[in-house]
Design an enzyme around this catalytic site. Structure first.
Site, PDB file in Angstrom:
ATOM      1  CB  THR A 236      -0.833  -0.007   1.177  1.00  0.00           C
ATOM      2  OG1 THR A 236      -0.148   0.092   2.369  1.00  0.00           O
ATOM      3  CG2 THR A 236      -1.878  -1.043   1.258  1.00  0.00           C
ATOM      4  N   GLY A 237       2.222   1.283  -0.261  1.00  0.00           N
ATOM      5  CA  GLY A 237       3.003   2.138  -0.365  1.00  0.00           C
ATOM      6  C   GLY A 237       2.922   2.949  -1.503  1.00  0.00           C
ATOM      7  CG  ASP A 238       3.950   7.339  -1.739  1.00  0.00           C
ATOM      8  OD1 ASP A 238       2.703   6.958  -1.705  1.00  0.00           O
ATOM      9  OD2 ASP A 238       4.635   8.082  -1.144  1.00  0.00           O
TER      10      ASP A 238
ATOM     11  CE  LYS B 223      -1.347   4.142  -1.526  1.00  0.00           C
ATOM     12  NZ  LYS B 223      -1.398   5.422  -0.676  1.00  0.00           N
TER      13      LYS B 223
ATOM     14  CD1 TRP C 217      64.953   7.469 -12.523  1.00  0.00           C
ATOM     15  CD2 TRP C 217      65.510   5.450 -12.367  1.00  0.00           C
ATOM     16  NE1 TRP C 217      65.985   7.670 -13.618  1.00  0.00           N
ATOM     17  CE2 TRP C 217      66.291   6.147 -13.457  1.00  0.00           C
ATOM     18  CE3 TRP C 217      65.808   4.097 -11.891  1.00  0.00           C
ATOM     19  CZ2 TRP C 217      67.299   5.281 -13.910  1.00  0.00           C
ATOM     20  CZ3 TRP C 217      66.644   3.411 -12.537  1.00  0.00           C
ATOM     21  CH2 TRP C 217      67.607   4.078 -13.658  1.00  0.00           C
TER      22      TRP C 217
ATOM     23  CE1 TYR D  74      16.542   7.125 -15.903  1.00  0.00           C
ATOM     24  CE2 TYR D  74      15.740   6.694 -13.654  1.00  0.00           C
ATOM     25  CZ  TYR D  74      15.875   7.813 -14.542  1.00  0.00           C
ATOM     26  OH  TYR D  74      15.283   9.103 -14.746  1.00  0.00           O
TER      27      TYR D  74
ATOM     28  N   GLY E 256      15.187  -0.863 -16.936  1.00  0.00           N
ATOM     29  CA  GLY E 256      13.843  -1.038 -17.322  1.00  0.00           C
ATOM     30  C   GLY E 256      13.318  -0.100 -18.394  1.00  0.00           C
TER      31      GLY E 256
ATOM     32  NE  ARG F 222      10.339  13.523 -15.198  1.00  0.00           N
ATOM     33  CZ  ARG F 222       9.089  12.961 -14.865  1.00  0.00           C
ATOM     34  NH1 ARG F 222       7.927  13.369 -15.162  1.00  0.00           N
ATOM     35  NH2 ARG F 222       9.274  11.682 -14.278  1.00  0.00           N
TER      36      ARG F 222
ATOM     37  CG  HIS G 223      19.128   5.993 -11.792  1.00  0.00           C
ATOM     38  ND1 HIS G 223      18.819   4.681 -11.294  1.00  0.00           N
ATOM     39  CD2 HIS G 223      18.276   6.808 -11.008  1.00  0.00           C
ATOM     40  CE1 HIS G 223      17.834   4.995 -10.286  1.00  0.00           C
ATOM     41  NE2 HIS G 223      17.354   6.279 -10.148  1.00  0.00           N
TER      42      HIS G 223
END
EC number: 1.1.1.47
Length: 789
Positions: free
Chosen positions: A31-33, A36, A615, A202, A204, A362, A264
């Protein structure tokens, strides 16, 4: 109901097709971000792809939440699942209904919960007359929870022998080499290497996942191009417009280098730089070739990186972490790093890794820029993209977003027409007015995926099909941290350049590279550091002259000190060559001279290298190719960048007859004979020394009489530090030199600097105190931290 759903799902594969077994997929943190946003959709896509192909499935969403509330939260996520646009709606509804029936929530909190899960899976398989193929546990939970969950799975939830187990982990996998080792060791106590899948999402992403297949399918065209003779540079870029607001706790611990570059961008670098295996379908071969690419990476120096921080960041940290008003974070939110690869294919080619938050756009991409050696007699308006060699030549793996808005592969038309699988990639229609990397889209052969798919859907499919090449092995993970940790340590107290964020950044973050260094293109006029007072800059101080142990002392900030020492060495070289036709220079190893080597390599083009003999003052008894070898450091940071005739390079013979520093091999005597034969009166023109925190110099150590007096020119010694065996010039030989320079840098040397300034001639206690040239000159070079603390 569950049995009915399974029967319905298997209907298409029961006609003459043997069942392949039952697979249970357990999503921890259901049920985590992350679950979801991506994981449930990815699991649904896996079911869409595999339904009717022989396997039966059950999906278990797990978390700490109580069953009723957890089921409610999970149902809300499942209802929002969507099908690909090319799937018929009726078929979508049918498969989605099956998936919902096959998915159930359960609380996994105690050992008993895991035992119950295991029993339920076994009972379900037996009751339905199936056999178990395997189980997938996906850890969508914070790393601090890994150990307890892993222990419970290992003790209570392993399938019976004959069925496979796959456990999937999300980053971060440590924050440096030591923590990564500890986590790997802990997980390795519960799972076999072949059972573990570390995710870098990344790998994937469609454009990234296509790098190796693209190189393989276009071997004929690329074989002659994919190397240092034709590639000018490689850019691996990830820009974000969002900032770190709401994630200050995570970002303060990791920063931009750990968050994106170490994983990544480094993974992408290996895909570009690695040698292609004969069979890219072999996971073992791909992973081995990636490891070899890691091992060829040249070590990073502080000067390899530039750092920035958007101006609002420290305020966000103060608010979110309840820091005091005067708190100023040093965590970078922007970084550029220059990477070089020391092998025949990529020697000298700069790989630029850059990532940051609060930037102007982005976008993510990998850009391979080829050298342009053509001159075209006609004006540019007559250049034809498919024919003109004067137009830029580049290959771009466009990860996504940006002006193009979707993943793509772009190849300049004047390079070659690439081959891509037509069932997966299609040509992009021209968009008049759209320019990418300085050229209109029409200048490229441009391809985009036939069907866009998110990274997690791709990776979940690869987990199911045991395609390990898309994941990070323990060995490759640790190799990455070995590469990045020294840089991170060196930058820990570096003040990042502030930038306003977004379009207002202007040219503030533009940077340039030369040799092994990155620098900002635009000098910053002002750095505001609230409540820290005035921070002196190197330019605020001149190089100061004084005396130390009755000899000349040069003190300065590190940059000016190294510049002065390099200039003095060049002056000595020019004078020696003018009078004697050659210059004999003996160099120490360790970390302090690295900056000097780089300065000599990149800033002294009049240095008479053709007449210089090099040397070593001392050497560790390891093979010359070993990273601990002083010669290896000299090779990496100086020799490969300057034109010294190979017969003028004199490494210490520590590796003879397949043995290291065996007395019977007489390596020390051999080196002494070589010095006597080539160096007049065995008197070097210049010897560069350092000083250890215990007062040792060369490989002459306290409480050891070896090499402090007598007739031996070269000796074997024992170091209190590993590797213990060393070969070293003796003190009598060092003192025959015409000039001796002692370089001392860093705050850790302050105590020994003070102590040595007060002692007399006591080489048995402090070998450095025995450096007193018979007729030559001794000059000390100290930075302010070593001299003043």
């Amino acid at each position: 109901m569950l049995l009915a759903a399974m029967c319905l799902a298997l209907l298409g594969c029961l006609q003459a097709q043997e069942l392949k077994g039952h697979v249970s997929i357990i999503l921890l943190g259901a049920t985590g971000d992350l679950a979801k946003k991506y994981l449930w959709q990815g699991l649904f896509q896996l079911y869409l792809d595999e339904a009717g192909k022989g396997h039966s499935f059950s999906f278990h969403g797990a978390a700490l939440t109580a069953p009723q509330q957890g089921q409610k939260l999970m149902d809300k996520v499942l209802e929002s699942l969507s099908c690909p646009k090319d799937l018929v709606p009726s078929r979508c509804d049918e498969l989605k209904g099956q998936f919902l029936q096959l998915s159930q929530y359960r609380q996994l909190k105690t050992v008993e919960d895991y035992q119950t899960l295991n029993k339920d899976i076994e009972t379900q398989v037996q009751q339905d007359g199936l056999w178990e193929a395997g189980r997938i546990f996906y850890f969508s939970v914070p790393p601090f929870a890994y150990a307890d969950i892993a222990r419970n799975i290992n003790s209570s939830c392993r399938p019976h022998p004959g069925a496979w187990l796959r456990v999937v982990f999300e980053k971060p996998f440590g924050h440096d080499h030591l923590s990564a080792q500890q986590l790997a060791s802990e997980l390795g106590s519960f799972f076999q290497e072949e059972e573990m899948y570390r995710v870098d999402h990344y790998l994937g992403k469609q454009a990234v996942a296509q790098i190796l297949p693209f190189r393989d399918q276009n071997r004929k065209a690329l074989d002659g191009l994919w190397n240092r003779h034709h590639v000018e540079r490689v850019e691996i870029i990830l820009k974000e417009t969002i900032d770190a607001e709401g994630r200050a706790s995570f970002y303060e611990e990791y920063g931009v280098i750990r968050d994106t570059l170490q994983n990544h961008l480094t993974e992408i670098l290996t895909l570009v730089a690695m040698e292609l295996p004969l069979n890219i379908s072999s996971s073992a071969a791909v992973l081995q070739h990636k490891l070899w690419a890691f091992q060829a990476l040249r070590g990073l120096q502080k000067s390899s990186a530039i750092l920035g921080q958007y101006q609002a960041y420290s305020g966000q940290v103060r608010r979110e972490l309840q820091k005091p008003d005067g708190f100023q974070s040093l965590t970078p939110t922007f970084a550029g790093v220059l990477v070089h690869i020391d092998n025949l294919r990529w020697e000298g080619v700069p790989f630029i890794l850059m990532s940051g938050k609060a930037l102007d756009e982005r976008v993510g991409y990998v850009r391979i820029v080829f050298k342009n050696r053509a001159y075209c007699t006609q004006s540019e308006r007559h250049w034809v993209p498919e024919q003109s060699r004067c137009l830029p030549q580049q290959i771009i793996f466009y990860i996504g977003h940006g002006e193009l808005g979707h993943p793509a592969i772009l190849v300049s038309r004047n390079l070659f027409k690439p081959s891509l699988p037509t069932q997966k990639w299609k040509e992009v229609q021209d968009q008049p007015g759209l320019r990418l990397f300085g050229r209109p889209l029409s200048d490229y052969y441009a391809y985009r995926p036939v069907r866009e798919q998110d990274a997690y859907s791709t990776l979940l499919s690869h987990i199911f099909h045991c395609r390990k090449e898309s994941f990070i092995t323990t060995e490759n993970l640790l190799a990455s941290w070995v590469f990045w940790t020294p840089l991170l340590d060196s930058l820990a107290f570096e003040v990042p350049r502030p930038y306003p964020g977004g379009a207002e950044n202007g040219q503030l973050l533009d940077f340039e590279f030369s040799g092994g260094q990155l620098t900002f293109s635009q000098q910053q006029l002002e750095v505001l550091i609230p409540d820290l007072g005035s921070v002196p800059k190197p330019s605020d101080f001149q190089v100061l002259g004084a005396r130390y142990r009755q000899s000349p002392l040069i003190t300065a900030w590190p940059e000016e000190l190294i510049s002065k020492l390099a200039s003095d060495i060049e002056a000595a070289a020019v004078q020696a060559v003018r009078h004697f036709g050659k210059f004999h220079l003996a160099l120490s190893g360790g970390s302090s001279p690295i900056a000097l080597f780089q300065q000599l390599a990149t800033g002294h083009y009049s240095f008479p290298w053709a007449h210089t003999h090099l040397w070593l003052v001392d050497e560790r008894c390891v093979p010359l190719s070993d990273p601990d070898s002083n010669f290896q450091g000299l090779q990496a940071h100086l020799l490969q960048h300057v034109r010294v005739p190979y017969y003028n390079i004199h490494p210490m013979p520590v590796h003879l007859h397949q043995r290291l520093c065996a007395e019977e091999d007489q390596g020390a005597q051999t080196y002494a004979s070589e010095i006597s034969a080539l160096v007049a009166n065995s008197s070097f023109d210049l010897v560069l020394l350092g000083m250890g925190t215990d007062g040792h110099t060369a490989s002459l150590f306290p409480q050891s009489p070896t090499g402090l007096d007598g007739d031996q020119l070269v000796v074997l010694t024992e170091s209190p530090f590993r590797p213990h065996q060393r070969m070293s010039l003796s003190l009598p030989l060092i003192n025959r030199a015409k000039k001796v320079a002692v370089l001392v840098m860093g705050r850790t040397k302050r105590e020994i600097t003070t102590l040595v300034s007060r002692v007399g001639h006591e080489p048995k206690k402090w070998p450095i105190s025995g450096v007193v040239p018979l007729s030559g000159q001794l000059v000390w070079y100290m930075d302010y931290e070593a001299f003043l603390g």
